[in-house]
Design a protein around this motif. Sequence first.
Motif, mmCIF file in Angstrom:
data_model
loop_
_atom_site.group_PDB
_atom_site.id
_atom_site.type_symbol
_atom_site.label_atom_id
_atom_site.label_comp_id
_atom_site.label_asym_id
_atom_site.label_seq_id
_atom_site.Cartn_x
_atom_site.Cartn_y
_atom_site.Cartn_z
ATOM 1 N N ILE A 134 24.593 27.249 30.368
ATOM 2 C CA ILE A 134 23.487 28.063 30.859
ATOM 3 C C ILE A 134 22.425 28.153 29.761
ATOM 4 O O ILE A 134 22.720 28.565 28.644
ATOM 5 C CB ILE A 134 23.967 29.485 31.240
ATOM 6 N N TYR A 135 21.211 27.774 30.110
ATOM 7 C CA TYR A 135 20.115 27.780 29.146
ATOM 8 C C TYR A 135 19.098 28.849 29.495
ATOM 9 O O TYR A 135 18.841 29.123 30.666
ATOM 10 C CB TYR A 135 19.428 26.412 29.096
ATOM 11 N N ASP A 136 18.536 29.452 28.465
ATOM 12 C CA ASP A 136 17.435 30.379 28.657
ATOM 13 C C ASP A 136 16.243 29.540 29.109
ATOM 14 O O ASP A 136 15.933 28.522 28.490
ATOM 15 C CB ASP A 136 17.129 31.102 27.329
ATOM 16 N N CYS A 143 12.724 40.672 30.052
ATOM 17 C CA CYS A 143 12.936 39.231 30.188
ATOM 18 C C CYS A 143 12.735 38.831 31.660
ATOM 19 O O CYS A 143 13.224 39.517 32.567
ATOM 20 C CB CYS A 143 14.354 38.895 29.731
ATOM 21 N N PRO A 144 12.032 37.726 31.919
ATOM 22 C CA PRO A 144 11.785 37.310 33.300
ATOM 23 C C PRO A 144 13.059 37.001 34.089
ATOM 24 O O PRO A 144 13.049 37.059 35.312
ATOM 25 C CB PRO A 144 10.919 36.067 33.173
ATOM 26 N N MET A 166 27.239 40.846 27.587
ATOM 27 C CA MET A 166 26.064 40.088 27.166
ATOM 28 C C MET A 166 24.835 40.981 27.107
ATOM 29 O O MET A 166 24.860 42.131 27.554
ATOM 30 C CB MET A 166 25.798 38.933 28.133
ATOM 31 N N THR A 167 23.772 40.433 26.558
ATOM 32 C CA THR A 167 22.478 41.087 26.518
ATOM 33 C C THR A 167 21.428 40.055 26.852
ATOM 34 O O THR A 167 21.740 38.891 27.106
ATOM 35 C CB THR A 167 22.224 41.732 25.141
ATOM 36 N N LEU A 168 20.187 40.469 26.842
ATOM 37 C CA LEU A 168 19.062 39.558 27.021
ATOM 38 C C LEU A 168 18.143 39.717 25.819
ATOM 39 O O LEU A 168 18.251 40.688 25.066
ATOM 40 C CB LEU A 168 18.321 39.871 28.321
#
Length: 172
Positions: free
Chosen positions: A86-88, A123-124, A116-118
């Motif tokens: 999974i990529y940002d 974040c979009p 997890m966090t962002l």
Amino acid sequence: MSEDQDSKDFIAAPAPNEQVLTDTPPKPPRARVQDAVEPDGETARETMERKRDYLEGFLQKKPAEAKAGEPGGQLYEAVVEALKEIYDPEIPVNIYDLGLIYGVEVSDEADVVVTMTLTTPHCPVAETMPGEVELRAASVPGVRDAQVNLVWDPPWGPNKMTDEARLELGML
């Protein structure tokens, strides 16, 4: 004062190779390997062979097998590999190396909890990323159920990234 009086006020230390007192005992002889006494009659070679045998057995011993849900275990590592896919969307680094995954826990019943966090609360992908993480973790063969806990404390920072991610982003 005259020069003769000044010289009598102190005594110079003897040179290291001079013997000061004549009745000082001589230095003991230096120890030599051939003079060593073996406590049980064993020679140095036999002792060395025994140590070598011990070392060979130690090196041939297999490490203890990690449980499936522990770091190093098959299921745990499979979940981590799935998360690395999974990529940002804004940063060309996977979310695991980016440091967004704070923890992966796998229970004995094969239930996975990902903490997890962002990068930021604004974040979009804040609405879609946790769902994608949960879907990917649940799709790993052997996983019974997956759950994602989204946390904001501690906040994400560039210090959470792996060296590989920093290298990819030109930060090293």
